[in-house]
Motif scaffolding. Sequence first.
Motif, PDB file in Angstrom:
ATOM      1  N   ALA A 188     -29.095  24.015 -45.866  1.00 43.70           N
ATOM      2  CA  ALA A 188     -30.311  22.912 -45.866  1.00 43.70           C
ATOM      3  C   ALA A 188     -30.036  21.894 -44.800  1.00 43.70           C
ATOM      4  CB  ALA A 188     -30.655  22.098 -47.000  1.00 43.70           C
ATOM      5  N   PRO A 189     -30.252  22.976 -43.893  1.00 52.43           N
ATOM      6  CA  PRO A 189     -30.067  21.828 -42.381  1.00 52.43           C
ATOM      7  C   PRO A 189     -30.928  20.493 -42.017  1.00 52.43           C
ATOM      8  CG  PRO A 189     -31.743  23.288 -41.981  1.00 52.43           C
ATOM      9  CD  PRO A 189     -31.011  23.588 -43.354  1.00 52.43           C
ATOM     10  N   GLU A 190     -29.932  19.521 -41.075  1.00 53.64           N
ATOM     11  CA  GLU A 190     -30.265  18.702 -40.610  1.00 53.64           C
ATOM     12  C   GLU A 190     -31.069  19.448 -38.993  1.00 53.64           C
ATOM     13  OE1 GLU A 190     -31.776  15.358 -40.747  1.00 53.64           O
ATOM     14  OE2 GLU A 190     -29.824  14.701 -42.976  1.00 53.64           O
ATOM     15  N   PRO A 191     -31.626  18.129 -38.422  1.00 50.41           N
ATOM     16  CA  PRO A 191     -31.641  18.772 -36.990  1.00 50.41           C
ATOM     17  C   PRO A 191     -30.309  18.718 -36.339  1.00 50.41           C
ATOM     18  CG  PRO A 191     -33.281  17.268 -37.747  1.00 50.41           C
ATOM     19  CD  PRO A 191     -32.593  16.972 -38.208  1.00 50.41           C
ATOM     20  N   GLY A 192     -30.238  19.373 -35.737  1.00 41.91           N
ATOM     21  CA  GLY A 192     -28.909  20.120 -34.532  1.00 41.91           C
ATOM     22  C   GLY A 192     -27.400  20.620 -35.367  1.00 41.91           C
ATOM     23  N   GLU A 193     -28.121  21.433 -36.453  1.00 45.72           N
ATOM     24  CA  GLU A 193     -27.201  22.023 -37.269  1.00 45.72           C
ATOM     25  C   GLU A 193     -28.200  23.088 -37.530  1.00 45.72           C
ATOM     26  OE1 GLU A 193     -25.778  18.882 -40.553  1.00 45.72           O
ATOM     27  OE2 GLU A 193     -26.845  19.972 -41.180  1.00 45.72           O
ATOM     28  N   VAL A 253     -37.898  20.940 -35.652  1.00 49.11           N
ATOM     29  CA  VAL A 253     -38.689  20.570 -36.438  1.00 49.11           C
ATOM     30  C   VAL A 253     -37.980  18.557 -36.934  1.00 49.11           C
ATOM     31  CG1 VAL A 253     -39.984  21.502 -37.611  1.00 49.11           C
ATOM     32  CG2 VAL A 253     -37.829  20.227 -38.525  1.00 49.11           C
ATOM     33  N   ALA A 254     -38.526  17.568 -36.065  1.00 47.73           N
ATOM     34  CA  ALA A 254     -38.001  16.032 -35.931  1.00 47.73           C
ATOM     35  C   ALA A 254     -37.080  15.883 -37.669  1.00 47.73           C
ATOM     36  CB  ALA A 254     -38.649  14.736 -35.573  1.00 47.73           C
ATOM     37  N   GLU A 255     -37.787  16.227 -38.407  1.00 46.35           N
ATOM     38  CA  GLU A 255     -38.117  15.797 -39.447  1.00 46.35           C
ATOM     39  C   GLU A 255     -37.772  17.270 -40.894  1.00 46.35           C
ATOM     40  OE1 GLU A 255     -37.137  12.746 -42.095  1.00 46.35           O
ATOM     41  OE2 GLU A 255     -36.911  12.488 -39.546  1.00 46.35           O
ATOM     42  N   PRO A 256     -36.767  17.370 -41.167  1.00 43.29           N
ATOM     43  CA  PRO A 256     -36.123  19.023 -42.176  1.00 43.29           C
ATOM     44  C   PRO A 256     -37.531  18.264 -43.254  1.00 43.29           C
ATOM     45  CG  PRO A 256     -34.348  17.223 -42.940  1.00 43.29           C
ATOM     46  CD  PRO A 256     -35.609  16.458 -42.007  1.00 43.29           C
ATOM     47  N   ALA A 257     -38.084  19.508 -44.150  1.00 41.14           N
ATOM     48  CA  ALA A 257     -38.931  19.705 -44.957  1.00 41.14           C
ATOM     49  C   ALA A 257     -38.844  19.400 -46.523  1.00 41.14           C
ATOM     50  CB  ALA A 257     -39.489  20.804 -45.282  1.00 41.14           C
ATOM     51  N   TRP A 258     -37.461  18.983 -46.807  1.00 45.05           N
ATOM     52  CA  TRP A 258     -36.753  18.907 -47.444  1.00 45.05           C
ATOM     53  C   TRP A 258     -36.576  17.266 -47.783  1.00 45.05           C
ATOM     54  CZ3 TRP A 258     -31.994  15.584 -45.994  1.00 45.05           C
ATOM     55  CH2 TRP A 258     -31.732  16.186 -44.961  1.00 45.05           C
ATOM     56  N   ARG A 259     -36.708  16.638 -46.894  1.00 43.60           N
ATOM     57  CA  ARG A 259     -36.415  15.447 -46.776  1.00 43.60           C
ATOM     58  C   ARG A 259     -38.095  14.233 -47.154  1.00 43.60           C
ATOM     59  NH1 ARG A 259     -33.865  13.662 -41.797  1.00 43.60           N
ATOM     60  NH2 ARG A 259     -31.987  13.241 -43.119  1.00 43.60           N
ATOM     61  N   GLY A 260     -38.869  15.148 -47.325  1.00 44.77           N
ATOM     62  CA  GLY A 260     -40.513  14.957 -47.663  1.00 44.77           C
ATOM     63  C   GLY A 260     -41.086  15.492 -48.822  1.00 44.77           C
ATOM     64  N   ILE A 261     -39.939  16.630 -49.149  1.00 42.96           N
ATOM     65  CA  ILE A 261     -40.858  17.843 -49.975  1.00 42.96           C
ATOM     66  C   ILE A 261     -39.391  18.093 -51.039  1.00 42.96           C
ATOM     67  CG2 ILE A 261     -41.128  19.651 -50.902  1.00 42.96           C
ATOM     68  CD1 ILE A 261     -42.252  19.742 -47.710  1.00 42.96           C
ATOM     69  N   PRO A 262     -39.861  17.186 -52.498  1.00 47.65           N
ATOM     70  CA  PRO A 262     -39.131  17.916 -53.818  1.00 47.65           C
ATOM     71  C   PRO A 262     -38.160  19.075 -53.507  1.00 47.65           C
ATOM     72  CG  PRO A 262     -41.605  17.153 -54.807  1.00 47.65           C
ATOM     73  CD  PRO A 262     -41.061  17.179 -53.077  1.00 47.65           C
ATOM     74  N   SER A 263     -37.250  18.964 -53.839  1.00 49.10           N
ATOM     75  CA  SER A 263     -36.199  20.436 -53.420  1.00 49.10           C
ATOM     76  C   SER A 263     -35.806  20.578 -54.983  1.00 49.10           C
ATOM     77  CB  SER A 263     -35.047  19.846 -52.120  1.00 49.10           C
ATOM     78  OG  SER A 263     -36.227  19.993 -50.946  1.00 49.10           O
ATOM     79  N   LEU A 276     -22.336  24.285 -50.340  1.00 40.38           N
ATOM     80  CA  LEU A 276     -24.056  24.314 -51.139  1.00 40.38           C
ATOM     81  C   LEU A 276     -24.144  22.430 -51.712  1.00 40.38           C
ATOM     82  CD1 LEU A 276     -23.291  27.613 -51.824  1.00 40.38           C
ATOM     83  CD2 LEU A 276     -25.015  26.883 -50.105  1.00 40.38           C
ATOM     84  N   ARG A 277     -22.712  22.506 -52.614  1.00 40.88           N
ATOM     85  CA  ARG A 277     -22.514  21.161 -53.006  1.00 40.88           C
ATOM     86  C   ARG A 277     -23.500  19.588 -52.237  1.00 40.88           C
ATOM     87  NH1 ARG A 277     -17.844  21.979 -54.431  1.00 40.88           N
ATOM     88  NH2 ARG A 277     -17.542  23.872 -55.996  1.00 40.88           N
ATOM     89  N   PHE A 278     -22.333  19.907 -50.594  1.00 35.88           N
ATOM     90  CA  PHE A 278     -22.346  18.713 -49.701  1.00 35.88           C
ATOM     91  C   PHE A 278     -24.864  19.078 -49.571  1.00 35.88           C
ATOM     92  CE2 PHE A 278     -23.603  18.423 -45.512  1.00 35.88           C
ATOM     93  CZ  PHE A 278     -22.785  16.632 -44.933  1.00 35.88           C
ATOM     94  N   MET A 279     -25.152  20.238 -49.095  1.00 38.72           N
ATOM     95  CA  MET A 279     -26.490  20.087 -48.574  1.00 38.72           C
ATOM     96  C   MET A 279     -27.053  19.889 -49.730  1.00 38.72           C
ATOM     97  SD  MET A 279     -26.617  23.716 -45.768  1.00 38.72           S
ATOM     98  CE  MET A 279     -25.322  23.988 -46.464  1.00 38.72           C
ATOM     99  N   ALA A 280     -27.301  19.424 -51.078  1.00 38.76           N
ATOM    100  CA  ALA A 280     -27.820  20.021 -51.972  1.00 38.76           C
ATOM    101  C   ALA A 280     -27.716  17.624 -52.659  1.00 38.76           C
ATOM    102  CB  ALA A 280     -27.133  20.432 -53.613  1.00 38.76           C
ATOM    103  N   GLU A 281     -26.180  17.570 -52.023  1.00 40.12           N
ATOM    104  CA  GLU A 281     -27.058  16.316 -52.173  1.00 40.12           C
ATOM    105  C   GLU A 281     -26.783  15.098 -51.455  1.00 40.12           C
ATOM    106  OE1 GLU A 281     -22.931  12.375 -53.024  1.00 40.12           O
ATOM    107  OE2 GLU A 281     -22.542  14.689 -53.284  1.00 40.12           O
ATOM    108  N   ARG A 282     -26.873  15.341 -50.196  1.00 31.87           N
ATOM    109  CA  ARG A 282     -27.677  14.905 -48.488  1.00 31.87           C
ATOM    110  C   ARG A 282     -29.110  14.985 -49.204  1.00 31.87           C
ATOM    111  NH1 ARG A 282     -26.307  17.181 -43.175  1.00 31.87           N
ATOM    112  NH2 ARG A 282     -27.463  19.172 -43.960  1.00 31.87           N
ATOM    113  N   ALA A 283     -29.670  16.287 -49.701  1.00 34.24           N
ATOM    114  CA  ALA A 283     -31.292  16.243 -49.333  1.00 34.24           C
ATOM    115  C   ALA A 283     -31.638  16.386 -51.051  1.00 34.24           C
ATOM    116  CB  ALA A 283     -31.327  17.996 -50.118  1.00 34.24           C
ATOM    117  N   GLY A 338     -32.493  18.623 -58.680  1.00 34.17           N
ATOM    118  CA  GLY A 338     -32.052  19.593 -60.050  1.00 34.17           C
ATOM    119  C   GLY A 338     -30.734  20.548 -59.267  1.00 34.17           C
ATOM    120  N   THR A 339     -29.505  20.243 -59.831  1.00 29.18           N
ATOM    121  CA  THR A 339     -28.967  21.749 -58.730  1.00 29.18           C
ATOM    122  C   THR A 339     -27.468  22.175 -60.035  1.00 29.18           C
ATOM    123  OG1 THR A 339     -28.385  19.707 -57.370  1.00 29.18           O
ATOM    124  CG2 THR A 339     -26.947  21.596 -57.804  1.00 29.18           C
ATOM    125  N   ARG A 340     -27.885  23.695 -60.182  1.00 27.83           N
ATOM    126  CA  ARG A 340     -27.413  24.363 -60.680  1.00 27.83           C
ATOM    127  C   ARG A 340     -26.181  25.257 -60.332  1.00 27.83           C
ATOM    128  NH1 ARG A 340     -32.141  25.355 -63.197  1.00 27.83           N
ATOM    129  NH2 ARG A 340     -32.091  25.435 -65.125  1.00 27.83           N
TER     130      ARG A 340
END
Length: 239
Positions: free
Chosen positions: A94-99, A170-180, A196-203, A207-209
């Motif tokens: 689940a990347p940010e721009p630049g990743e 894209v300027a904004e990753p989709a997870w920033r505005g769409i429930p994930s 994977l934990r880091f990206m889930a928390e950042r986004a 719900g994380t399993r």
Amino acid sequence: MTEQPVVVLVHGAFAESASWNRVITRLHRHGLEAVAVANPLRDVEGDAAYVRDVIAGLGRPVVLVGHSYGGMVITQAAAGDPAVRALVYVAAFAPEPGESAFLLSAKFEGSTLGEALVAYPVASGGNEFRIDPAKFHHQFCADVDAGEAALMAATQRPVTERALRDEPTVAEPAWRGIPSWFIHGERDLNIPAAALRFMAERAGSRGTREVAGASHALAASEPDAVTETIIEAVRSTDG
């Protein structure tokens, strides 16, 4: 009543669309429609454009699900698309721009993917990667039986080096505005669980399993858990 979304499933590198078969079977039992996209695995922008074409062709709201590199693709594809009501990341970036996928997989220790890869040049330029079939079972899907792992190794779809080095455009990753939602295995050797934990928390995961003892190939080895996560995302779209 809100129209029920179609579940659109996007596989990652070293997999193929039939890797979702067990999940699709379970979604059907719950009365949900699903489409597994044949992700080209060539470059993030082009792969995402193809996924957007599939979504447009459905003409319905969708819950977009990505596995592994497929997370790079859905992050780009869903940006600005009102048809996408929720996102599900299955052992996915689940990347940010630049990743890039390469950058994120190396952010935390634990990935052994690099040692398992075979590289060779392709006519379109650059290199392509596949997992050495002799290493595929241990690396990708240690929690499925040897016979199934051999089939998965034989049907794996290679990925270009460019795709793994690409960053979202894209300027904004989709997870920033769409429930994930996020699900991953504790013993993922491709993308470390810490990443994977880091990206889930950042986004801001809804719900994380984390599935104890599970490999990278969750759709094959833990289809019930994957399906449950997708159903949670689908239910969130009810109006």
